[in-house]
Design an enzyme around this catalytic site. Structure first.
Site, PDB file in Angstrom:
ATOM      1  N   GLY A  12       0.846  -1.202   0.000  1.00 17.33           N
ATOM      2  CA  GLY A  12       0.000   0.000   0.000  1.00 17.33           C
ATOM      3  C   GLY A  12       0.873   1.241   0.000  1.00 17.33           C
ATOM      4  N   TYR A  15      -1.382   7.457   1.253  1.00 17.28           N
ATOM      5  CA  TYR A  15      -1.098   8.596   2.128  1.00 17.28           C
ATOM      6  C   TYR A  15      -0.424   8.149   3.422  1.00 17.28           C
ATOM      7  N   VAL A  16      -0.600   6.872   3.785  1.00 15.70           N
ATOM      8  CA  VAL A  16       0.071   6.364   4.983  1.00 15.70           C
ATOM      9  C   VAL A  16       1.341   5.604   4.603  1.00 15.70           C
ATOM     10  N   ASP A  37       2.699  -1.765  -4.404  1.00 16.97           N
ATOM     11  CA  ASP A  37       1.289  -1.416  -4.614  1.00 16.97           C
ATOM     12  C   ASP A  37       0.857  -2.063  -5.924  1.00 16.97           C
ATOM     13  N   THR A  95      -9.154   0.959   3.667  1.00 21.16           N
ATOM     14  CA  THR A  95     -10.212   0.209   4.355  1.00 21.16           C
ATOM     15  C   THR A  95     -11.488   1.070   4.370  1.00 21.16           C
ATOM     16  N   GLU A 169      -1.643   3.918  12.762  1.00 19.20           N
ATOM     17  CA  GLU A 169      -0.912   5.145  12.424  1.00 19.20           C
ATOM     18  C   GLU A 169      -1.749   6.356  12.846  1.00 19.20           C
ATOM     19  N   LEU A 171      -0.697   9.659  12.131  1.00 14.06           N
ATOM     20  CA  LEU A 171      -0.295  10.877  11.412  1.00 14.06           C
ATOM     21  C   LEU A 171      -1.518  11.605  10.884  1.00 14.06           C
ATOM     22  N   LYS A 224      -7.246   3.191  18.119  1.00 16.62           N
ATOM     23  CA  LYS A 224      -7.172   3.984  16.891  1.00 16.62           C
ATOM     24  C   LYS A 224      -8.557   4.541  16.526  1.00 16.62           C
ATOM     25  N   ALA A 227      -9.477   7.241  19.098  1.00 13.87           N
ATOM     26  CA  ALA A 227      -8.754   8.524  18.949  1.00 13.87           C
ATOM     27  C   ALA A 227      -9.430   9.354  17.864  1.00 13.87           C
ATOM     28  N   CYS A 280     -10.791   9.450   6.914  1.00 12.02           N
ATOM     29  CA  CYS A 280     -10.883   8.532   8.055  1.00 12.02           C
ATOM     30  C   CYS A 280     -11.912   8.848   9.130  1.00 12.02           C
ATOM     31  N   LYS A 343      -8.294  19.943   3.955  1.00 11.39           N
ATOM     32  CA  LYS A 343      -7.574  20.815   4.882  1.00 11.39           C
ATOM     33  C   LYS A 343      -6.378  21.376   4.115  1.00 11.39           C
TER      34      LYS A 343
HETATM   35  P1  NAD Z   1      -4.774   5.109   0.152  1.00 15.24           P
HETATM   36  O1  NAD Z   1      -6.025   4.789  -0.557  1.00 15.24           O
HETATM   37  O2  NAD Z   1      -4.109   6.419  -0.066  1.00 15.24           O
HETATM   38  O3  NAD Z   1      -3.665   3.995  -0.152  1.00 15.24           O
HETATM   39  C1  NAD Z   1      -3.923   2.637  -0.139  1.00 15.24           C
HETATM   40  C2  NAD Z   1      -3.104   1.971  -1.241  1.00 15.24           C
HETATM   41  O4  NAD Z   1      -3.232   0.559  -1.128  1.00 15.24           O
HETATM   42  C3  NAD Z   1      -3.542   2.328  -2.653  1.00 15.24           C
HETATM   43  O5  NAD Z   1      -2.456   2.894  -3.371  1.00 15.24           O
HETATM   44  C4  NAD Z   1      -3.987   0.976  -3.269  1.00 15.24           C
HETATM   45  O6  NAD Z   1      -3.669   0.857  -4.639  1.00 15.24           O
HETATM   46  C5  NAD Z   1      -3.189  -0.006  -2.436  1.00 15.24           C
HETATM   47  N1  NAD Z   1      -3.745  -1.368  -2.414  1.00 15.24           N
HETATM   48  C6  NAD Z   1      -5.013  -1.749  -2.101  1.00 15.24           C
HETATM   49  N2  NAD Z   1      -5.121  -3.089  -2.149  1.00 15.24           N
HETATM   50  C7  NAD Z   1      -3.914  -3.568  -2.480  1.00 15.24           C
HETATM   51  C8  NAD Z   1      -3.394  -4.896  -2.673  1.00 15.24           C
HETATM   52  N3  NAD Z   1      -4.164  -5.981  -2.495  1.00 15.24           N
HETATM   53  N4  NAD Z   1      -2.089  -5.020  -3.026  1.00 15.24           N
HETATM   54  C9  NAD Z   1      -1.317  -3.925  -3.189  1.00 15.24           C
HETATM   55  N5  NAD Z   1      -1.737  -2.675  -3.016  1.00 15.24           N
HETATM   56  C10 NAD Z   1      -3.027  -2.488  -2.653  1.00 15.24           C
HETATM   57  O7  NAD Z   1      -5.102   4.918   1.714  1.00 15.24           O
HETATM   58  P2  NAD Z   1      -4.385   5.644   2.947  1.00 15.24           P
HETATM   59  O8  NAD Z   1      -4.940   7.014   3.138  1.00 15.24           O
HETATM   60  O9  NAD Z   1      -2.907   5.468   2.824  1.00 15.24           O
HETATM   61  O10 NAD Z   1      -4.940   4.765   4.151  1.00 15.24           O
HETATM   62  C11 NAD Z   1      -4.500   3.445   4.357  1.00 15.24           C
HETATM   63  C12 NAD Z   1      -4.975   2.977   5.721  1.00 15.24           C
HETATM   64  O11 NAD Z   1      -4.390   3.806   6.734  1.00 15.24           O
HETATM   65  C13 NAD Z   1      -6.490   3.067   5.937  1.00 15.24           C
HETATM   66  O12 NAD Z   1      -6.900   1.979   6.714  1.00 15.24           O
HETATM   67  C14 NAD Z   1      -6.657   4.353   6.722  1.00 15.24           C
HETATM   68  O13 NAD Z   1      -7.797   4.302   7.556  1.00 15.24           O
HETATM   69  C15 NAD Z   1      -5.408   4.382   7.572  1.00 15.24           C
HETATM   70  N6  NAD Z   1      -4.947   5.725   7.973  1.00 15.24           N
HETATM   71  C16 NAD Z   1      -4.969   6.753   7.077  1.00 15.24           C
HETATM   72  C17 NAD Z   1      -4.473   7.998   7.464  1.00 15.24           C
HETATM   73  C18 NAD Z   1      -4.487   9.170   6.511  1.00 15.24           C
HETATM   74  O14 NAD Z   1      -4.184  10.272   6.946  1.00 15.24           O
HETATM   75  N7  NAD Z   1      -4.790   8.994   5.237  1.00 15.24           N
HETATM   76  C19 NAD Z   1      -3.921   8.171   8.730  1.00 15.24           C
HETATM   77  C20 NAD Z   1      -3.896   7.085   9.608  1.00 15.24           C
HETATM   78  C21 NAD Z   1      -4.408   5.862   9.213  1.00 15.24           C
HETATM   79  C1  UGA Z   2      -6.880  12.622  11.316  1.00 17.67           C
HETATM   80  C2  UGA Z   2      -6.228  12.542  12.690  1.00 17.67           C
HETATM   81  O1  UGA Z   2      -5.884  13.866  13.124  1.00 17.67           O
HETATM   82  C3  UGA Z   2      -4.983  11.673  12.651  1.00 17.67           C
HETATM   83  O2  UGA Z   2      -4.445  11.530  13.958  1.00 17.67           O
HETATM   84  C4  UGA Z   2      -5.371  10.291  12.103  1.00 17.67           C
HETATM   85  O3  UGA Z   2      -4.212   9.484  11.995  1.00 17.67           O
HETATM   86  C5  UGA Z   2      -5.992  10.463  10.735  1.00 17.67           C
HETATM   87  O4  UGA Z   2      -7.151  11.322  10.846  1.00 17.67           O
HETATM   88  C6  UGA Z   2      -6.477   9.172  10.145  1.00 17.67           C
HETATM   89  O5  UGA Z   2      -6.687   8.210  10.847  1.00 17.67           O
HETATM   90  O6  UGA Z   2      -6.681   9.238   8.945  1.00 17.67           O
HETATM   91  P1  UGA Z   2      -6.434  13.985   9.079  1.00 17.67           P
HETATM   92  O7  UGA Z   2      -7.781  13.491   8.690  1.00 17.67           O
HETATM   93  O8  UGA Z   2      -5.319  13.821   8.129  1.00 17.67           O
HETATM   94  O9  UGA Z   2      -5.968  13.278  10.441  1.00 17.67           O
HETATM   95  O10 UGA Z   2      -6.529  15.549   9.419  1.00 17.67           O
HETATM   96  P2  UGA Z   2      -6.992  16.389  10.690  1.00 17.67           P
HETATM   97  O11 UGA Z   2      -5.990  17.423  10.931  1.00 17.67           O
HETATM   98  O12 UGA Z   2      -7.379  15.541  11.834  1.00 17.67           O
HETATM   99  O13 UGA Z   2      -8.294  17.114  10.139  1.00 17.67           O
HETATM  100  C7  UGA Z   2      -9.476  16.385   9.864  1.00 17.67           C
HETATM  101  C8  UGA Z   2     -10.577  17.355   9.496  1.00 17.67           C
HETATM  102  O14 UGA Z   2     -10.970  18.126  10.617  1.00 17.67           O
HETATM  103  C9  UGA Z   2     -10.162  18.367   8.423  1.00 17.67           C
HETATM  104  O15 UGA Z   2     -11.226  18.565   7.534  1.00 17.67           O
HETATM  105  C10 UGA Z   2      -9.882  19.622   9.219  1.00 17.67           C
HETATM  106  O16 UGA Z   2     -10.039  20.800   8.482  1.00 17.67           O
HETATM  107  C11 UGA Z   2     -10.927  19.512  10.305  1.00 17.67           C
HETATM  108  N1  UGA Z   2     -10.585  20.275  11.530  1.00 17.67           N
HETATM  109  C12 UGA Z   2      -9.493  19.948  12.258  1.00 17.67           C
HETATM  110  C13 UGA Z   2     -11.417  21.320  11.926  1.00 17.67           C
HETATM  111  O17 UGA Z   2     -12.430  21.628  11.268  1.00 17.67           O
HETATM  112  N2  UGA Z   2     -11.098  22.006  13.067  1.00 17.67           N
HETATM  113  C14 UGA Z   2     -10.020  21.700  13.820  1.00 17.67           C
HETATM  114  O18 UGA Z   2      -9.798  22.373  14.854  1.00 17.67           O
HETATM  115  C15 UGA Z   2      -9.191  20.648  13.405  1.00 17.67           C
END
Ligand code: NAD
Ligand code: UGA
Length: 480
Positions: A12, A15-16, A37, A95, A169, A171, A224, A227, A280, A343
């Site tokens: 994968g 973004y993570v 990927d 997911t 994660e 972040l 997770k 949070a 998320c 954002k």
């Molecule tokens: P994303 O959609 O940006 O990336 C996922 C990647 O996985 C894609 O590039 C897709 O092509 C690849 N993929 C899917 N199935 C596959 C397979 N079978 N083999 C190989 N590659 C495959 O998703 P993301 O934002 O990186 O999020 C990933 C996970 O992390 C999610 O569960 C999300 O909830 C969690 N998460 C996301 C954030 C965030 O800020 N985006 C932060 C914390 C946790």
């Molecule tokens: C959020 C969490 O902050 C991360 O800890 C977590 O890992 C991630 O989700 C995830 O699991 O995907 P993210 O969605 O990247 O991160 O961005 P945030 O900074 O949390 O902002 C989320 C939304 O809330 C944005 O639309 C932002 O503009 C909004 N927001 C945030 C507000 O409207 N007000 C605030 O004070 C803060």
């Protein structure tokens, strides 16, 4: 004995996966980090010579890629090969919320996680530690373990064995590199102490030990979801208060400051805005709702569902309000939208509040000129489900916009976008929107001209002298 990790594979490259593995590679030059990927196009972009073309925009990421790519960090579609050489495999695939079948609209769709587990089961060799990096419902580790164990008796390589860990994660996009380099905490859940320590030791290359928590696997998975639910709940709470401020004459900025100084509440995540977006928050809360219902806890489910409902209501409230301010009709009026990302500092638009707000305005017949410094026209088209008009047509020269009802155009320049518009709506808090020359903008807009500061980033003193009407979120005076 604690295994020394020398070769990591991350499935994968999103973004993570991308940022997380880049930071691991940067802090652990002795570990080979292979990100794989099945999306060929995405991998091609990760390997772009021009670092402006990386598939995700994240401040600081390009510098790390430049330093580590081709040394101990690779991006490829060689999933099987990289799985078989790895001693630790991160599953970092998407997911999303299920769209059909049991739990549709609430439960997470685990088909991509399951597909990864099957690939790992087939191609891993020796002892492999499998780490859940994706956000998963409680007890998913058990599913992964079952799939891995089921593969063992019939496998060609009878010596293979697995441990499964949960390492969610935390972040946030836009600050991912900072968050990864200096995390508030790292959470590792698992059953095997050796496996936990092996991952612990990877993080120890740059994270202090007292920030690394060890828990049981279910606590880690549930922490997770919790949070994210708590963070989203704060935003819905403050957004609900912004509506009350507007009705009562209070100011949400003052209320946020006043409550945030209470150390039990804290000052972060109290900015009222257009409603939370991102891939998320909604998905993870809905997952919590599904789990609660599954376990017969309907009051718990209803409590958390309220956070999502408030967010949806708030977004539609804003579109309605814009229309009301413009004399109750926006049909044939030109509205300039500043910001489409969910954002600032990211090109991600998943669940962006801008999508719902723009759709509402288009449905009411507005002609939208949309600007965002990092989101592409193609992405906006996919999100709105409507083709854009051709910006080369110079719509700024037109006298009225009745022929453009429900249409939109992408603008590179804020000043062109503002030309002859009736309103300008700030939906993302990009730095450059804080530095707009309002005297200039005022000359370009049609009178009366409205500025809707939905992110509360402007100082009324910069706007009012220029014959502009300002509406700010949660501002009870709103008669600037
Ligand atoms: P994303 O959609 O940006 O990336 C996922 C990647 O996985 C894609 O590039 C897709 O092509 C690849 N993929 C899917 N199935 C596959 C397979 N079978 N083999 C190989 N590659 C495959 O998703 P993301 O934002 O990186 O999020 C990933 C996970 O992390 C999610 O569960 C999300 O909830 C969690 N998460 C996301 C954030 C965030 O800020 N985006 C932060 C914390 C946790
Ligand atoms: C959020 C969490 O902050 C991360 O800890 C977590 O890992 C991630 O989700 C995830 O699991 O995907 P993210 O969605 O990247 O991160 O961005 P945030 O900074 O949390 O902002 C989320 C939304 O809330 C944005 O639309 C932002 O503009 C909004 N927001 C945030 C507000 O409207 N007000 C605030 O004070 C803060």
């Amino acid at each position: 004995m604690v295994q020394e990790i020398k070769n990591i594979c991350c499935i994968g490259a999103g973004y993570v996966g991308g940022p997380t593995m880049s930071v691991i590679a940067d802090n652990c030059p002795h570990i080979k980090v292979n990100v794989v990927d099945n999306n060929f196009e995405r991998i091609k972009l990760w390997n772009s010579a021009n670092l402006d073309n990386l598939p995700i925009f994240e401040p600081g990421l390009d510098k790390i890629i430049k330093k580590r790519r081709g040394k101990n960090l690779t991006f490829s579609t060689k999933i099987r090969e990289k799985i078989s050489s790895a001693d630790m495999i991160f599953i970092s695939v998407n997911t999303p919320t299920k769209t059909k079948g049991f739990g549709a609209g609430e439960a997470s769709d685990l088909k991509w996680v399951e597909a990864c587990a099957r690939e790992v089961a087939r191609f891993a060799t020796d002892h492999t530690i499998v780490v859940e990096k994706s956000t998963l419902p409680v007890k998913t580790a058990e599913v992964i373990k079952n799939i891995l164990e089921a593969s063992q008796p019939n496998s060609v390589d009878k010596c293979k064995s697995f441990d499964v860990l949960s390492n969610p994660e935390f972040l946030a996009e836009g600050s991912a590199i900072k968050d990864l380099e200096n995390p508030d905490r790292v959470l590792i859940g698992g059953e095997s102490n050796e496996a936990i320590l092996a991952l612990n030791n990877v993080y120890r290359n740059w994270v202090e030990q007292d920030k690394i928590l060890h828990t049981n696997i279910w606590s880690s998975e549930l922490s997770k979801l919790t949070a994210n639910a708590f963070l989203a709940q704060r935003i819905s709470s403050i957004n609900s208060i912004s509506a009350l401020c507007e009705s009562t004459g209070a100011d949400v900025r003052e209320v946020s400051r006043a409550i945030g100084l209470d150390s039990r509440i804290g000052s972060k995540f109290l900015n009222s805005g257009p409603g939370f977006g991102g891939s998320c928050f909604k998905k993870d809360i809905l997952n919590l709702v599904y789990l609660s219902k599954f376990f017969g806890l309907s009051e718990v489910a209803n409590f958390w569902e309220g956070v999502v409902k408030l967010n949806n209501w708030h977004q539609h409230r804003l579109s309605k309000l814009i229309s009301q301010k413009l004399f109750g009709t926006i049909s044939g009026k030109k509205i300039c939208i500043l910001g489409f990302a969910f954002k600032a500092n990211t090109n991600d638009t998943r669940e962006s509040a801008a999508i719902n707000i723009c759709k509402d305005l288009l449905e009411e017949g507005a002609f939208l000129n949309i600007h965002d410094p990092k989101v592409s026209k193609e992405q906006i088209r996919n999100d709105l489900g409507i083709e854009s008009l051709d910006s080369a047509n110079n719509y700024s020269e037109k006298l009225d916009f009745f022929n453009f009802e429900g249409k939109w155009v992408f603008e590179d320049s804020i000043y062109n976008a503002a030309e002859k518009s009736d309103a300008l709506v700030i939906l993302t808090e990009w730095e450059q929107y804080k530095k707009i020359n309002w005297a200039n903008i005022s000359k370009k807009m049609r009178k009366p001209s409205w500025i809707f500061d939905v992110r509360s980033i402007l100082d009324p003193k910069d706007i009012i002298p220029h014959d502009l009407r300002l509406w700010r979120i949660g501002d009870g005076s709103n008669n600037h």
